[in-house]
Design a protein around this motif. Sequence first.
Motif, mmCIF file in Angstrom:
data_model
loop_
_atom_site.group_PDB
_atom_site.id
_atom_site.type_symbol
_atom_site.label_atom_id
_atom_site.label_comp_id
_atom_site.label_asym_id
_atom_site.label_seq_id
_atom_site.Cartn_x
_atom_site.Cartn_y
_atom_site.Cartn_z
ATOM 1 N N TRP A 19 0.883 -1.112 0.206
ATOM 2 C CA TRP A 19 -0.131 -0.025 -0.008
ATOM 3 C C TRP A 19 0.787 1.180 -0.011
ATOM 4 O O TRP A 19 0.568 2.171 -0.543
ATOM 5 C CB TRP A 19 -0.800 -0.207 1.204
ATOM 6 C CG TRP A 19 -0.218 0.602 2.339
ATOM 7 C CD1 TRP A 19 0.100 -0.144 3.615
ATOM 8 C CD2 TRP A 19 -0.157 1.808 2.832
ATOM 9 N NE1 TRP A 19 0.524 0.572 4.522
ATOM 10 C CE2 TRP A 19 0.175 1.938 4.253
ATOM 11 C CE3 TRP A 19 -0.656 3.172 2.308
ATOM 12 C CZ2 TRP A 19 0.370 3.143 4.700
ATOM 13 C CZ3 TRP A 19 -0.488 4.392 2.777
ATOM 14 C CH2 TRP A 19 0.170 4.346 4.322
ATOM 15 N N LEU A 20 2.016 1.342 0.737
ATOM 16 C CA LEU A 20 2.957 2.418 0.612
ATOM 17 C C LEU A 20 3.356 2.570 -0.674
ATOM 18 O O LEU A 20 3.735 3.540 -1.213
ATOM 19 C CB LEU A 20 4.060 2.099 1.673
ATOM 20 C CG LEU A 20 5.098 3.224 1.802
ATOM 21 C CD1 LEU A 20 4.463 4.581 1.930
ATOM 22 C CD2 LEU A 20 6.198 3.035 2.898
ATOM 23 N N THR A 21 3.890 1.501 -1.482
ATOM 24 C CA THR A 21 4.339 1.744 -2.773
ATOM 25 C C THR A 21 3.059 2.510 -3.686
ATOM 26 O O THR A 21 3.515 3.315 -4.468
ATOM 27 C CB THR A 21 4.606 0.250 -3.548
ATOM 28 O OG1 THR A 21 5.705 -0.220 -2.751
ATOM 29 C CG2 THR A 21 5.079 0.487 -4.904
ATOM 30 N N THR A 22 1.763 1.904 -3.452
ATOM 31 C CA THR A 22 0.584 2.377 -4.280
ATOM 32 C C THR A 22 0.420 3.811 -3.924
ATOM 33 O O THR A 22 0.552 4.781 -4.811
ATOM 34 C CB THR A 22 -0.432 1.582 -4.045
ATOM 35 O OG1 THR A 22 -0.384 0.303 -3.960
ATOM 36 C CG2 THR A 22 -1.593 2.013 -4.925
ATOM 37 N N ALA A 23 0.697 4.268 -2.756
ATOM 38 C CA ALA A 23 0.633 5.626 -2.456
ATOM 39 C C ALA A 23 1.616 6.501 -2.830
ATOM 40 O O ALA A 23 1.391 7.677 -3.280
ATOM 41 C CB ALA A 23 0.613 5.780 -0.855
ATOM 42 N N LEU A 24 2.939 6.090 -2.924
ATOM 43 C CA LEU A 24 3.798 6.738 -3.560
ATOM 44 C C LEU A 24 4.035 6.801 -4.795
ATOM 45 O O LEU A 24 4.131 8.136 -5.612
ATOM 46 C CB LEU A 24 5.276 6.132 -3.211
ATOM 47 C CG LEU A 24 5.933 6.039 -1.710
ATOM 48 C CD1 LEU A 24 7.060 5.159 -1.760
ATOM 49 C CD2 LEU A 24 6.202 7.543 -1.344
#
Length: 489
Positions: A19-24
Amino acid sequence: MTAKCVMVLGTSSGAGKSWLTTALCRWYARQGLKVAPFKAQNMSNNARVVASPNGLGEVGAAQYFQALAANVEPDVRMNPLLLKPEADTHSQVVLLGEVNHALTHTPWRGRSEKVWPHIAASLDALRAENDVVVIEGAGSPAEINLMANDIVNLRVARHAGARCLLVTDIDKGGAFAHLYGTWALLPPEDQARISGFVLNKFRGDASLLAPAPEMLQALTGVPTVAVLPMWWQHGLPEEDGVFDDRSLATGVVTRTVAVIAYPRISNLDEFQPLKNVPGLRLLWARSPADLAGLNAATDWVILPGSKHTSSDLAWLRAQGLDAAVAEHAQRGGAVLGICGGLQMLGEALIDTLGIDGNAPGLGLLPLVTVFAEDKTVLRTDARFVQVRGVWSALSGVSVRGYEIHHGQTQAHAAMAAAGVVPHEAMPGLTWQNEAGNVMGSYLHGLFDDPAVLHALFGAQTPTLETVFEGLADYLDQHVAREVLQDLVA
């Protein structure tokens, strides 16, 4: 153009990398940059159909959503190697979107050098086309038994010259030990790639963390750049499709949807939109007791996709869930099978090629499935025709989805000769029983379609765009802008 690379590593699986990769991806895209996601190797039975050099292929669902967050068309280079577990010690290998039988039968330690050139070429091509590539690692980069054959963490970071964030799940406890231990096990040149630590899923007063972040920086030279509060309802499917049992329906529960959670379950990410339907409770069913309280008038049972249909069908019988599903259907309750679940609802699975296995079906639909060597991988636009019973509101609704399956399904010839024929609610894709309460479909992604959700529930749920924007807003609230800018400076 040679993209700057930001890599999200984790102290463990489930730390929050996906999810952090998606947010970035969305955050950098909002800065006007051309962004692409990348994960060298993904192990997941949650896959989506995307563009490939030969037309269409499979990638992990996480990279599919990351590409949408980055406002780009998903393609197989974003996840060049996908491992789809079929048993505890065996996975089907998908290389650049296509099943590779030779690699599937190659021992893991002998596989890495064969696939690395494809991984490196995919990453290099994405770097040449973009300003930023946001890379997701897998598991932990500090698995010292695997480092010699690593093709997804440190080797990728070195090849890309990536600046890395190391994220940990503080809700599990021991977060500072996890961060320090992971960092300490890395070679010195890789320790230098860690630009910041991220504490994810924090609950409580952040001031109570002091002086641990400062002490950790004194030991490692790495600052803690973010403390991210626990956020259950961000709306993004988990990488493995697992929905949290603590995330219940909002408001008064008027309908329960029970998803049978067999061991080789696949494509669970497609049920995420149901979590956002007001009054709908989504739950796992692993035993007959989980179905015992269902209301036949309102509640559903879903048999989802399976990576190994005959094995999951055997498991379902061993738990006694076959009788529980049949009893719900006999009371008029709604039963929906998708892909492998559809195959289970029929009379028989026939496998003469050793693809999946032979087995009698549940007998709730007069269908037979024959397994074929070639896998069907399609994006599909279709339209429901006349739909019966509890699903009748879908009549005439057009839908876009995808297919990933080996089996081919048709009416049971002997039963059809006797006058027992399935009702085709969507020609060649979706079938019903006479009463209309049991339905099976090869079409994945039904609940991704707003028209389907509106027809079935009269509900409008948050769009993916809303979810992606919320993720980027969350970073703006909890991570200093200069930290994110410095990563691609």
